[in-house]
Scaffold this motif. Sequence first.
Motif, short mmCIF file in Angstrom:
data_model
loop_
_atom_site.label_atom_id
_atom_site.label_comp_id
_atom_site.label_asym_id
_atom_site.label_seq_id
_atom_site.Cartn_x
_atom_site.Cartn_y
_atom_site.Cartn_z
N SER A 236 -30.12 6.29 57.97
CA SER A 236 -29.81 4.88 57.78
C SER A 236 -30.88 4.02 58.47
O SER A 236 -31.68 4.54 59.26
CB SER A 236 -28.43 4.56 58.38
OG SER A 236 -28.50 4.54 59.79
N ASP B 118 -20.47 5.78 52.75
CA ASP B 118 -21.07 4.86 51.78
C ASP B 118 -21.12 5.55 50.42
O ASP B 118 -21.11 6.78 50.35
CB ASP B 118 -22.49 4.47 52.23
CG ASP B 118 -22.96 3.15 51.62
OD1 ASP B 118 -22.23 2.60 50.76
OD2 ASP B 118 -24.05 2.69 51.99
N ARG C 223 -29.71 2.41 50.75
CA ARG C 223 -30.45 2.00 51.95
C ARG C 223 -30.85 3.18 52.83
O ARG C 223 -31.27 2.99 53.97
CB ARG C 223 -29.61 1.01 52.76
CG ARG C 223 -28.30 1.54 53.29
CD ARG C 223 -27.43 0.40 53.80
NE ARG C 223 -26.19 0.89 54.37
CZ ARG C 223 -25.98 1.07 55.68
NH1 ARG C 223 -26.95 0.82 56.54
NH2 ARG C 223 -24.82 1.51 56.12
N TYR C 224 -30.71 4.39 52.30
CA TYR C 224 -30.98 5.59 53.10
C TYR C 224 -32.30 6.24 52.68
O TYR C 224 -32.54 6.49 51.49
CB TYR C 224 -29.84 6.60 52.93
CG TYR C 224 -28.50 6.03 53.32
CD1 TYR C 224 -28.12 5.96 54.65
CD2 TYR C 224 -27.63 5.53 52.34
CE1 TYR C 224 -26.90 5.42 55.01
CE2 TYR C 224 -26.41 4.99 52.70
CZ TYR C 224 -26.05 4.93 54.04
OH TYR C 224 -24.85 4.37 54.39
#
Length: 491
Positions: free
Chosen positions: A242, A287, A222-223
Amino acid sequence: MILLIILVVLVFCFLVKAIQIVPNASAVVVERFGRYSRTLDAGPHFVTPLINTIRSRVDLREQSMAIAPQEVTTRDHRRVDIDVTVGYQVADARAAVYGVDSFTQAIEQLAVATVRGTVDGMDLEPALTSREVISTVLRSALDRDAVRWGVAIRRVDCRVAAASGPVTGSPAMEVHADPYTSPFAPNGGSAGPRNPPQPLARTSRVPGHRPLGQGDPRRIGRYSLTAVLGQGGMGTVYLGQSPGRRLVAVKVIRSELAEDPTFRRRFAIEISAAGLVGGFHTASVVDADPHGDPPWLATEYIPGPSLQEVLKQQGAMPPRTLHTLAVGVAEALERIHACGIVHRDLKPANIIISDSGPRIIDFGIARALDSTGLTSTNYVIGTEGFVAPERLTGGAVTAAADLYAFGMVLCHAAGAAPLAAGESLASAVSLLPSRLAGTVNRCLDHDPRHRPTAAEVLELLSQDDLSAGDWLPLPVRTMVDLYSPSSGSAP
């Protein structure tokens, strides 16, 4: 006779190369093996060829810089032309050479950002009659930051006039039109009358950040990825953002490692272990996806240069800096070892010098490379010069190996060059201040059983009072500030 003539010629050439005549009102910065060694004032000096090199010649006379005319739109949507002339003089040659990539570029960008930030908060009439006010604000901003770059501002002259024709701007300068997105904006955002935005993600250039290349991914998990931070044996590290605009360092694993199932299993185990560490002296894991294509790991992004970059530019660190560095790294190792993790690759490149102190990155992950089909029988994870002797002979990898690397890091920070195989460590330890030398000497013991633990090192070193003053010398503080969100340098 011929040999004698050749010898005389060689000696003559050596002397010609070695003797440096520094002109009046000039200074010369000398590096030894690529690191800062000394600054030469005017006069004759002896510089050993092959060992010492001239890094830069600096003119100490007052200089004048005319900044390209700027077309700025005022608050009431009118246009003004602004001409700025800055008179400056180099006061500290070393800081001028190492403080920023180019102090003239830094002055120009700060001047443009400050003028634009001031004028676009005014209406046309006040702007046209406020030449002295604008000059005063500009002089204040330049005085505060230029001194960190080794430069003294002697005069500032600003001319404001009404513009005509369509708004064209200055393409070269519009990149940094807002003082709070300029990499050289004043600390605290005082370049203009507005309040700066919160220091989230930014897009300005930061030292050590490389733009994404054609083959680099644009998104991992998701980055979204915005820059390349570095490259190593396991893969490439990117600056990520992010969805909430928080910054992370994303390590993307090399494809050949990703194809090895043993590596993926070990990588997953090490990620879980590293996630337990946290703390204010390490980069926390935030993460990861060890089963992704490719596998990746995201950690907290810590703005600041690595110790390796600092030593390359600034040379050996002073005693106070060395002691604070030792305490900070020992505290981090104590936390890492308490979680059952061995770093395995502690070195200057894996220590970030941040505004909040030294921080360790890449802890524990190197273990994932062990027991894979990609490592040969004699392969040792680590960096030459920092690997403990027992690891070179196939001994067990324990926390004591990190203490050996800790000792070598401090010797390196004190000015020791990389040691050749079999070379004595005594000369390297002798560069350390006496209050550190004894502890480091124990850390470098050939027998890992005789080395102290990180907790013991911390107890020994934390007895000294380090509360007074900045732990970083001014040129290093300048390097750190260029990465700091408060100075607008963070991306």
